[in-house]
Design an enzyme around this catalytic site. Structure first.
Site, short mmCIF file in Angstrom:
data_model
loop_
_atom_site.label_atom_id
_atom_site.label_comp_id
_atom_site.label_asym_id
_atom_site.label_seq_id
_atom_site.Cartn_x
_atom_site.Cartn_y
_atom_site.Cartn_z
CG ASP A 99 -7.26 -2.19 -5.39
OD1 ASP A 99 -6.67 -1.67 -4.42
OD2 ASP A 99 -7.53 -3.40 -5.45
CG ASP A 145 1.52 -4.57 -4.14
OD1 ASP A 145 1.52 -3.70 -3.25
OD2 ASP A 145 0.80 -5.58 -4.10
CD GLU A 184 -6.06 -6.40 -3.29
OE1 GLU A 184 -5.77 -5.42 -2.60
OE2 GLU A 184 -5.20 -7.11 -3.85
CE LYS A 191 3.96 1.38 -4.44
NZ LYS A 191 2.56 1.33 -4.03
CB THR A 212 -6.79 -3.25 0.20
OG1 THR A 212 -8.06 -3.87 0.23
CG2 THR A 212 -6.13 -3.36 1.56
#
Length: 230
Positions: free
Chosen positions: A88, A91, A110, A128, A31
């Site tokens: 994926d 963050d 997830e 990140k 996502t």
């Protein structure tokens, strides 16, 4: 970093990851904004290279809708065998490839997809990257019945809890729970904190993804793509 530049980096990392997907795989798709570029790249591979996947599972309706719009059939996690590869975003990613995930609120699904995957690749831009986990709130999904006690306990532990909000109301997850974001920075003793959260009544899941990721594809601002493999 300007958004247009950041999007360019995300797209480059996503295209690199898409090139590693093979026909016949059971693929997990995550996502987020970087993953959206990955899904677009998958669509191009389907149209141009004849990519055919055995099954696809996703961690959000947003990804599911995007995949179906490109002609992919999406399955439920319960209906497939072990996932061959999950791609994926993350963050934050530390030097040892541990990560913080769940900024979009889908951390429980997830993590369920992740623990059922043979291999996990994260795709990120260089913004990140951190030496130690931190620089981003750590999400903790909690049951409504115990959320107030959880919040008080986290505050007593010095974890700087904050309610995840949706306008003027508490954010509600896909499973009907709340999210408490822990603002302690850096994350104190990630493995110890994960164990503490795993054994706290009322905690459904948390955003510490430790010892899970096998490879991170990083797009740097100088145009280079870096592969970090555990």
């Amino acid at each position: 970093m300007a958004k247009t530049e950041q999007d360019r980096l995300k797209k480059e990392a996503a295209e690199k990851a898409a090139s590693m997907v093979k026909s016949g795989m059971i693929l997990g798709v995550g996502t987020g904004s970087t993953v959206a570029f990955f899904i677009d790249a998958l669509g191009k591979r389907k149209d141009n290279d004849g990519l055919k996947l055995k099954a696809i599972v996703t961690t959000s309706n947003r990804s599911k809708n995007q995949l179906e719009g490109l002609g992919f059939k999406v399955s439920e996690l319960a209906d497939v065998d072990q996932v061959d590869l999950t791609v994926d975003g993350s963050d934050r990613v530390a030097d040892n490839l541990d990560g913080i995930k769940g900024g979009g609120g889908a951390l429980t699904l997830e993590k369920n997809v992740a623990i059922n995957s043979k291999k996990i690749i994260w795709i990120v831009d260089e913004s990140k990257l951190v030496h130690r986990l931190g620089g981003f709130p750590l999400p903790v999904e909690v049951l409504p019945i115990s959320c107030e006690q959880n919040f008080k306990r986290f505050k007593q532990e010095g974890l700087k809890p904050q309610w995840r909000m949706d306008s003027d109301k508490r954010y509600i997850t896909h499973y009907g729970n709340y999210i408490i974001d822990l603002a302690a920075d850096p994350v104190p003793a990630p493995h110890g904190l994960a164990d503490y959260l795993d054994h706290t009544v009322g905690v459904v899941e948390h955003g510490l993804f430790l010892d899970m990721c096998d490879e991170v594809i990083i797009a740097h601002s100088d145009g280079t793509i870096e592969d970090k493999i555990k």
